[in-house]
Write an enzyme that holds these catalytic residues in place. Structure first.
Site, PDB file in Angstrom:
ATOM      1  N   ASP A  33      -9.365  11.191  -6.642  1.00  0.00           N
ATOM      2  CA  ASP A  33     -10.472  12.090  -7.024  1.00  0.00           C
ATOM      3  C   ASP A  33     -10.089  13.054  -8.017  1.00  0.00           C
ATOM      4  O   ASP A  33     -11.063  13.833  -8.328  1.00  0.00           O
ATOM      5  CB  ASP A  33     -11.190  12.798  -5.697  1.00  0.00           C
ATOM      6  CG  ASP A  33     -10.008  13.622  -4.911  1.00  0.00           C
ATOM      7  OD1 ASP A  33      -8.945  12.968  -5.107  1.00  0.00           O
ATOM      8  OD2 ASP A  33     -10.485  14.697  -4.793  1.00  0.00           O
TER       9      ASP A  33
ATOM     10  N   LYS B  55      -1.270  22.263  -9.145  1.00  0.00           N
ATOM     11  CA  LYS B  55      -0.697  23.383  -9.834  1.00  0.00           C
ATOM     12  C   LYS B  55       0.195  22.733 -10.908  1.00  0.00           C
ATOM     13  O   LYS B  55       1.208  22.057 -10.470  1.00  0.00           O
ATOM     14  CB  LYS B  55       0.036  24.139  -8.669  1.00  0.00           C
ATOM     15  CG  LYS B  55      -1.112  25.074  -8.005  1.00  0.00           C
ATOM     16  CD  LYS B  55      -0.346  26.132  -6.975  1.00  0.00           C
ATOM     17  CE  LYS B  55      -1.187  26.583  -6.134  1.00  0.00           C
ATOM     18  NZ  LYS B  55      -0.562  27.716  -5.201  1.00  0.00           N
TER      19      LYS B  55
ATOM     20  N   ASP C  69      -1.197  12.524  -3.488  1.00  0.00           N
ATOM     21  CA  ASP C  69      -1.027  13.940  -3.366  1.00  0.00           C
ATOM     22  C   ASP C  69      -1.252  14.273  -5.007  1.00  0.00           C
ATOM     23  O   ASP C  69       0.051  13.988  -5.817  1.00  0.00           O
ATOM     24  CB  ASP C  69       0.020  14.531  -2.817  1.00  0.00           C
ATOM     25  CG  ASP C  69      -0.113  16.064  -2.596  1.00  0.00           C
ATOM     26  OD1 ASP C  69      -0.778  16.945  -3.400  1.00  0.00           O
ATOM     27  OD2 ASP C  69       0.485  16.551  -1.660  1.00  0.00           O
TER      28      ASP C  69
ATOM     29  N   ASP D  29       0.699  -1.085  -0.011  1.00  0.00           N
ATOM     30  CA  ASP D  29       0.127   0.081  -0.093  1.00  0.00           C
ATOM     31  C   ASP D  29       0.826   1.101   0.068  1.00  0.00           C
ATOM     32  O   ASP D  29       1.376   1.610   1.009  1.00  0.00           O
ATOM     33  CB  ASP D  29      -0.998   0.016   1.363  1.00  0.00           C
ATOM     34  CG  ASP D  29      -1.828   0.958   1.292  1.00  0.00           C
ATOM     35  OD1 ASP D  29      -2.052   1.775   0.235  1.00  0.00           O
ATOM     36  OD2 ASP D  29      -2.633   1.048   2.146  1.00  0.00           O
TER      37      ASP D  29
ATOM     38  N   THR E 199     -10.607   4.163   1.964  1.00  0.00           N
ATOM     39  CA  THR E 199      -9.801   4.702   2.646  1.00  0.00           C
ATOM     40  C   THR E 199     -10.656   6.090   3.258  1.00  0.00           C
ATOM     41  O   THR E 199     -11.847   6.448   2.978  1.00  0.00           O
ATOM     42  CB  THR E 199      -8.894   5.636   1.724  1.00  0.00           C
ATOM     43  OG1 THR E 199      -9.359   6.382   0.840  1.00  0.00           O
ATOM     44  CG2 THR E 199      -7.687   4.373   1.186  1.00  0.00           C
TER      45      THR E 199
ATOM     46  N   PHE F 271     -10.023   9.191   2.657  1.00  0.00           N
ATOM     47  CA  PHE F 271     -10.253   9.927   1.675  1.00  0.00           C
ATOM     48  C   PHE F 271     -11.449   9.625   0.753  1.00  0.00           C
ATOM     49  O   PHE F 271     -12.114  10.512   0.280  1.00  0.00           O
ATOM     50  CB  PHE F 271      -9.048  10.297   0.880  1.00  0.00           C
ATOM     51  CG  PHE F 271      -7.783  11.098   1.393  1.00  0.00           C
ATOM     52  CD1 PHE F 271      -8.048  12.406   1.583  1.00  0.00           C
ATOM     53  CD2 PHE F 271      -6.713  10.651   1.640  1.00  0.00           C
ATOM     54  CE1 PHE F 271      -7.267  13.356   2.095  1.00  0.00           C
ATOM     55  CE2 PHE F 271      -5.618  11.423   2.385  1.00  0.00           C
ATOM     56  CZ  PHE F 271      -5.991  12.681   2.401  1.00  0.00           C
ATOM     57  N   GLU F 272     -11.346   8.329   0.461  1.00  0.00           N
ATOM     58  CA  GLU F 272     -12.510   7.874  -0.347  1.00  0.00           C
ATOM     59  C   GLU F 272     -13.930   8.322   0.473  1.00  0.00           C
ATOM     60  O   GLU F 272     -14.883   8.518  -0.402  1.00  0.00           O
ATOM     61  CB  GLU F 272     -12.341   6.406  -0.662  1.00  0.00           C
ATOM     62  CG  GLU F 272     -13.439   6.019  -1.685  1.00  0.00           C
ATOM     63  CD  GLU F 272     -12.924   4.594  -2.309  1.00  0.00           C
ATOM     64  OE1 GLU F 272     -13.954   4.072  -3.054  1.00  0.00           O
ATOM     65  OE2 GLU F 272     -12.011   4.187  -2.026  1.00  0.00           O
TER      66      GLU F 272
END
Length: 185
Positions: free
Chosen positions: A127, A95, A91, A16, A159, A161-162
């Site tokens: 995402d 930008k 991440d 992972d 996760t 985040f998910e």
């Protein structure tokens, strides 16, 4: 030395990359006790928390590596070591001037193709759809990898985040690839 790190455990290895707080890793390791799991992250506090959670859950099949992911993939992990690699919500460095900091760039397919055993799989989700398209395009262009149906984790493996992004109704880009088994020459 992965063998020494996991001794006396044997079995396939799943990695992972950027394991974060470890919700996915803990659930996956609990559901697959015969599989060895390596979580890589560069945030010591997250790894310490994850180590405590793994100990409390009695998960002896997890090892954690405090390292920057690109360095670990390039320098620390042996070729053909992993059956499966996961990269969830890296991440995106959105930008344009920061894109060079992204983990997935020009050399990434080489790292993954080297790390996977023949027939091994790589799964990614994000995402950030621009980054997803870049990840997918880079891996599609590599002749050592074949696109596979996207891996969708079970609800208890999602996760943090998910859970956040799905809860907000954001679309998730997912892709999976299999390392092609080359016939002996």
């Amino acid at each position: 030395d992965l063998q020494a790190a996991f001794a006396p455990l044997s079995g396939p290895l799943e990695i992972d990359i950027g394991c974060g707080k470890g919700r996915f890793l803990l659930a996956r390791a609990a559901a697959n006790p015969g599989t060895r799991f390596l979580g890589i992250d560069q945030q010591a506090a997250r790894l310490a928390l994850l180590a405590r959670r793994a100990r409390r859950a009695g998960l002896a099949n997890i090892r954690l590596l405090y390292a920057e992911a690109a360095y670990a993939l390039e320098r620390l992990l042996p070729a053909g070591a992993a059956r499966v690699c996961y990269l969830f919500y890296p991440d995106p460095w959105p930008k344009r001037r920061h894109h060079r900091r992204r983990l997935v760039g020009i050399g990434f397919p080489d790292r993954i193709a080297s790390l996977l055993e023949p027939g091994g799989q790589f799964h990614a989700a994000t995402d950030h759809l621009d980054y997803y398209r870049r990840i997918r395009a880079l891996l599609q262009a590599d002749a050592r990898l074949a696109e596979a149906p996207p891996f969708v984790p079970a609800p208890d493996e999602q996760t943090d985040f998910e859970l956040l992004f799905v809860g907000q109704g954001q679309p998730i880009g997912r892709c999976s690839f299999t390392k092609i088994i080359m016939p002996p020459s």
